[in-house]
Design an enzyme around this catalytic site. Structure first.
Site, PDB file in Angstrom:
ATOM      1  N   GLY A 142       0.996  -1.353  -0.014  1.00 44.35           N
ATOM      2  CA  GLY A 142       0.192   0.089  -0.222  1.00 44.35           C
ATOM      3  C   GLY A 142       0.903   1.456  -0.427  1.00 44.35           C
ATOM      4  O   GLY A 142       0.570   2.165   0.278  1.00 44.35           O
ATOM      5  N   ALA A 143       1.600   1.183  -1.040  1.00 40.99           N
ATOM      6  CA  ALA A 143       2.858   2.052  -0.565  1.00 40.99           C
ATOM      7  C   ALA A 143       2.583   4.173  -0.955  1.00 40.99           C
ATOM      8  O   ALA A 143       3.614   4.614  -0.842  1.00 40.99           O
ATOM      9  CB  ALA A 143       4.064   1.517  -1.193  1.00 40.99           C
TER      10      ALA A 143
ATOM     11  N   GLY B 238       1.406   4.856   3.886  1.00 38.55           N
ATOM     12  CA  GLY B 238       2.823   5.079   3.133  1.00 38.55           C
ATOM     13  C   GLY B 238       3.815   6.175   2.778  1.00 38.55           C
ATOM     14  O   GLY B 238       4.545   6.277   2.972  1.00 38.55           O
TER      15      GLY B 238
ATOM     16  N   VAL C 145      -0.772  -3.602   9.913  1.00 42.01           N
ATOM     17  CA  VAL C 145      -1.417  -2.422  10.214  1.00 42.01           C
ATOM     18  C   VAL C 145      -2.322  -2.142   9.673  1.00 42.01           C
ATOM     19  O   VAL C 145      -4.024  -1.660   9.776  1.00 42.01           O
ATOM     20  CB  VAL C 145      -0.567  -0.945   9.399  1.00 42.01           C
ATOM     21  CG1 VAL C 145      -1.054   0.559   9.380  1.00 42.01           C
ATOM     22  CG2 VAL C 145       1.265  -0.902   9.918  1.00 42.01           C
TER      23      VAL C 145
ATOM     24  N   ASP D 190      -2.580   3.297  19.015  1.00 41.85           N
ATOM     25  CA  ASP D 190      -3.743   3.213  20.609  1.00 41.85           C
ATOM     26  C   ASP D 190      -2.779   4.058  21.721  1.00 41.85           C
ATOM     27  O   ASP D 190      -3.442   5.029  22.562  1.00 41.85           O
ATOM     28  CB  ASP D 190      -4.712   2.346  21.045  1.00 41.85           C
ATOM     29  CG  ASP D 190      -4.821   1.892  19.275  1.00 41.85           C
ATOM     30  OD1 ASP D 190      -5.909   1.760  19.537  1.00 41.85           O
ATOM     31  OD2 ASP D 190      -4.244   1.045  19.245  1.00 41.85           O
TER      32      ASP D 190
ATOM     33  N   ARG E  69      -2.142   7.479  21.610  1.00 45.00           N
ATOM     34  CA  ARG E  69      -2.678   7.997  21.286  1.00 45.00           C
ATOM     35  C   ARG E  69      -2.868   8.490  23.189  1.00 45.00           C
ATOM     36  O   ARG E  69      -3.469   9.710  23.468  1.00 45.00           O
ATOM     37  CB  ARG E  69      -4.281   7.593  21.607  1.00 45.00           C
ATOM     38  CG  ARG E  69      -4.203   8.380  19.215  1.00 45.00           C
ATOM     39  CD  ARG E  69      -5.122   7.113  18.851  1.00 45.00           C
ATOM     40  NE  ARG E  69      -5.241   7.428  17.421  1.00 45.00           N
ATOM     41  CZ  ARG E  69      -6.070   6.992  16.882  1.00 45.00           C
ATOM     42  NH1 ARG E  69      -6.817   5.542  16.911  1.00 45.00           N
ATOM     43  NH2 ARG E  69      -5.933   7.626  15.948  1.00 45.00           N
TER      44      ARG E  69
ATOM     45  N   HIS F 108      -7.154  -3.454  17.633  1.00 42.34           N
ATOM     46  CA  HIS F 108      -6.923  -2.546  17.389  1.00 42.34           C
ATOM     47  C   HIS F 108      -8.362  -1.867  16.928  1.00 42.34           C
ATOM     48  O   HIS F 108      -8.537  -1.744  16.181  1.00 42.34           O
ATOM     49  CB  HIS F 108      -5.718  -2.151  16.066  1.00 42.34           C
ATOM     50  CG  HIS F 108      -6.004  -0.786  16.077  1.00 42.34           C
ATOM     51  ND1 HIS F 108      -6.088   0.534  16.691  1.00 42.34           N
ATOM     52  CD2 HIS F 108      -6.514  -0.412  14.724  1.00 42.34           C
ATOM     53  CE1 HIS F 108      -5.744   1.309  15.515  1.00 42.34           C
ATOM     54  NE2 HIS F 108      -6.894   0.953  14.441  1.00 42.34           N
TER      55      HIS F 108
HETATM   56  P1  NAX Z   1      -4.632   4.561   1.430  1.00 45.30           P
HETATM   57  O1  NAX Z   1      -6.699   4.409   1.206  1.00 45.30           O
HETATM   58  O2  NAX Z   1      -4.605   5.740   1.436  1.00 45.30           O
HETATM   59  O3  NAX Z   1      -4.207   3.216   0.613  1.00 45.30           O
HETATM   60  C1  NAX Z   1      -4.492   1.810   1.193  1.00 45.30           C
HETATM   61  C2  NAX Z   1      -3.424   1.734  -0.560  1.00 45.30           C
HETATM   62  O4  NAX Z   1      -2.827   0.349   0.302  1.00 45.30           O
HETATM   63  C3  NAX Z   1      -3.434   2.736  -1.225  1.00 45.30           C
HETATM   64  O5  NAX Z   1      -2.986   2.667  -2.582  1.00 45.30           O
HETATM   65  C4  NAX Z   1      -3.525   0.706  -2.100  1.00 45.30           C
HETATM   66  O6  NAX Z   1      -3.989   1.713  -3.230  1.00 45.30           O
HETATM   67  C5  NAX Z   1      -3.360  -0.083  -1.170  1.00 45.30           C
HETATM   68  N1  NAX Z   1      -3.967  -1.536  -1.694  1.00 45.30           N
HETATM   69  C6  NAX Z   1      -4.808  -1.681  -1.816  1.00 45.30           C
HETATM   70  N2  NAX Z   1      -5.009  -3.552  -1.865  1.00 45.30           N
HETATM   71  C7  NAX Z   1      -3.875  -3.277  -1.823  1.00 45.30           C
HETATM   72  C8  NAX Z   1      -3.022  -5.117  -2.015  1.00 45.30           C
HETATM   73  N3  NAX Z   1      -3.561  -6.123  -1.707  1.00 45.30           N
HETATM   74  N4  NAX Z   1      -1.863  -4.762  -2.083  1.00 45.30           N
HETATM   75  C9  NAX Z   1      -1.286  -3.921  -1.934  1.00 45.30           C
HETATM   76  N5  NAX Z   1      -1.607  -2.291  -2.299  1.00 45.30           N
HETATM   77  C10 NAX Z   1      -2.865  -2.407  -1.881  1.00 45.30           C
HETATM   78  O7  NAX Z   1      -5.193   4.146   3.078  1.00 45.30           O
HETATM   79  P2  NAX Z   1      -4.383   4.571   4.267  1.00 45.30           P
HETATM   80  O8  NAX Z   1      -5.047   5.639   5.465  1.00 45.30           O
HETATM   81  O9  NAX Z   1      -3.090   4.520   3.698  1.00 45.30           O
HETATM   82  O10 NAX Z   1      -4.862   3.204   5.736  1.00 45.30           O
HETATM   83  C11 NAX Z   1      -3.882   1.559   5.210  1.00 45.30           C
HETATM   84  C12 NAX Z   1      -4.594   1.348   6.062  1.00 45.30           C
HETATM   85  O11 NAX Z   1      -4.556   1.399   7.382  1.00 45.30           O
HETATM   86  C13 NAX Z   1      -6.323   1.043   6.412  1.00 45.30           C
HETATM   87  O12 NAX Z   1      -6.423  -0.195   6.498  1.00 45.30           O
HETATM   88  C14 NAX Z   1      -6.671   1.587   7.378  1.00 45.30           C
HETATM   89  O13 NAX Z   1      -7.666   1.129   8.043  1.00 45.30           O
HETATM   90  C15 NAX Z   1      -5.389   1.954   8.239  1.00 45.30           C
HETATM   91  N6  NAX Z   1      -4.555   1.706   9.677  1.00 45.30           N
HETATM   92  C16 NAX Z   1      -4.843   1.433  10.559  1.00 45.30           C
HETATM   93  C17 NAX Z   1      -4.065   2.009  11.712  1.00 45.30           C
HETATM   94  C18 NAX Z   1      -3.760   1.431  13.555  1.00 45.30           C
HETATM   95  O14 NAX Z   1      -3.380   1.747  14.163  1.00 45.30           O
HETATM   96  N7  NAX Z   1      -2.946  -0.350  12.973  1.00 45.30           N
HETATM   97  C19 NAX Z   1      -4.535   3.454  11.511  1.00 45.30           C
HETATM   98  C20 NAX Z   1      -4.359   4.038  10.849  1.00 45.30           C
HETATM   99  C21 NAX Z   1      -5.395   3.107   9.632  1.00 45.30           C
HETATM  100  O15 NAX Z   1      -6.907   3.757   9.705  1.00 45.30           O
END
Ligand code: NAX
Length: 325
Positions: A11-12, A17, A129, A159, A162, A187
């Site tokens: 998801g870079a 990313g 993540v 968390d 925060r 989480h």
């Molecule tokens: P974005 O939608 O900005 O970026 C995600 C990226 O992942 C996109 O560029 C997409 O093309 C790519 N992607 C989707 N499927 C993929 C796959 N199969 N292989 C490789 N890349 C793939 O989301 P972003 O804000 O960067 O968040 C990413 C993830 O982190 C989400 O699931 C979000 O819910 C989660 N989070 C987790 C947190 C935690 O504390 N554990 C907090 C922040 C965030 O909510």
């Protein structure tokens, strides 16, 4: 000069990313003397955007970055990886429940777990993540059959951070003065912050904070912070999530030097958490990178209820994805 390590980020091209890669490339995570090769995975439609991210990384001319690979091929992205950040997945939007995320994101972690097992180094360290991160980690772990449990973790550090920020604000000290705050469980909004070991400027905070605040406003604020940020920003936490991912991996890589932090890891039955469930515990990491759960803590009724609530929530999440294990 040390030999470069290979760091994979999925998801870079996404929001997290965009912050995470700069933190990692600058040396904040693996050390100022540790060269890295970045191996970046995206889905095919996002490759053009990834190209732009890579151009900007190149233009940052980080001395520690020896090469950058961008690909939609998971085996290539995880090839010989020493460290993996599993970020790629769909973030939750205003109209989505957490349970909608299982359907959207669970299958991603089947394929990526298999690929990590087949392609990464046997000593790889994986942080998950992408949400629901505990259960996605469980899925990846189950599909990387040749790797040990100790290779896998999920992130509850945001968390924790925060919670640290709230305690610091309440006591009127900088966040750096507050240590050994940790999180039990998932989480999600059931996560249970625990201040029994926490100190501010070396002194226990427990007696200095009003219990009603700790069990009420404090817990509620930490639990709902992700939602509050989505409402305010229109998108989920990104820079703070990236900073937390770096904190987690840096502590795993370099050790915590006796400090207690939170990591969600496959349970070995600690504190009554069923074996295998990916659950956040208080941990220390030694200089060799071994994660050690802090055992023998006194668990009062309030914390016991919090631990049990998170066990139930994670068992329920697991029941939705048994076909992926
Ligand atoms: P974005 O939608 O900005 O970026 C995600 C990226 O992942 C996109 O560029 C997409 O093309 C790519 N992607 C989707 N499927 C993929 C796959 N199969 N292989 C490789 N890349 C793939 O989301 P972003 O804000 O960067 O968040 C990413 C993830 O982190 C989400 O699931 C979000 O819910 C989660 N989070 C987790 C947190 C935690 O504390 N554990 C907090 C922040 C965030 O909510």
């Amino acid at each position: 000069m040390k030999a470069p390590i290979r760091v994979s980020v999925t998801g870079a091209a996404g929001n997290i990313g965009y912050s995470l890669l700069w933190n990692v490339a600058s040396g904040n995570c693996f050390g100022a003397d540790q060269p890295i090769i970045l191996q970046l995975l995206e889905i095919t439609p996002a490759l053009e955007k990834l190209k732009g991210t890579i151009m900007e990384l190149q233009d940052s001319a980080f001395p520690l970055v020896h090469d950058i690979i961008g690909t939609d091929d998971a085996d290539k992205a995880f090839g010989d990886a020493d460290a993996v950040f599993l970020v790629g997945s769909r973030p939750r939007t205003k109209d989505m429940n957490r349970s909608d995320l299982f359907v959207a994101n669970g299958p991603i972690f089947v394929g990526q777990g298999k690929s990590i097992g087949a392609s990464a180094r046997s000593t790889v360290r994986v942080i998950t993540v992408g949400n629901p991160c505990n259960t996605n980690c469980l899925i990846a772990r189950a599909n990387a059959k040749n790797l040990p449990n100790s290779a896998f973790s999920a992130m509850t550090r945001l968390d924790q951070n925060r919670a640290v920020a709230q305690v610091a604000g309440k006591l009127g000290v900088p966040p750096g003065a507050v240590q050994d705050v940790f999180i039990w469980g998932n989480h999600s909004d059931t996560m249970c912050p625990d201040l029994q070991l926490a100190t501010a400027n070396g002194e226990r905070v427990a007696g200095r904070l009003d219990q009603d605040w700790v069990r009420g406003e404090f817990r509620q604020t930490v639990a709902t912070r992700g939602k509050a940020i989505i409402v305010a920003r229109g998108s989920s936490s990104a820079a703070s999530a990236a900073a937390a991912a770096v904190d987690h991996m840096r502590d795993w890589w370099q050790g915590t030097n006796g400090r207690v932090v939170s990591m969600a890891i496959p349970s070995e039955g600690w504190y009554g958490v069923p074996e295998g469930l990916v659950y956040s515990f208080p941990v220390r990491v030694d200089a060799a990178g071994r994660i050690q759960v802090v055992e023998g803590l006194e668990i009062d009724d309030y914390i016991r209820a919090g631990i049990d609530e998170n066990i139930a929530a994670l068992e329920d999440e697991k029941s939705n994805i048994t076909n992926l294990l």
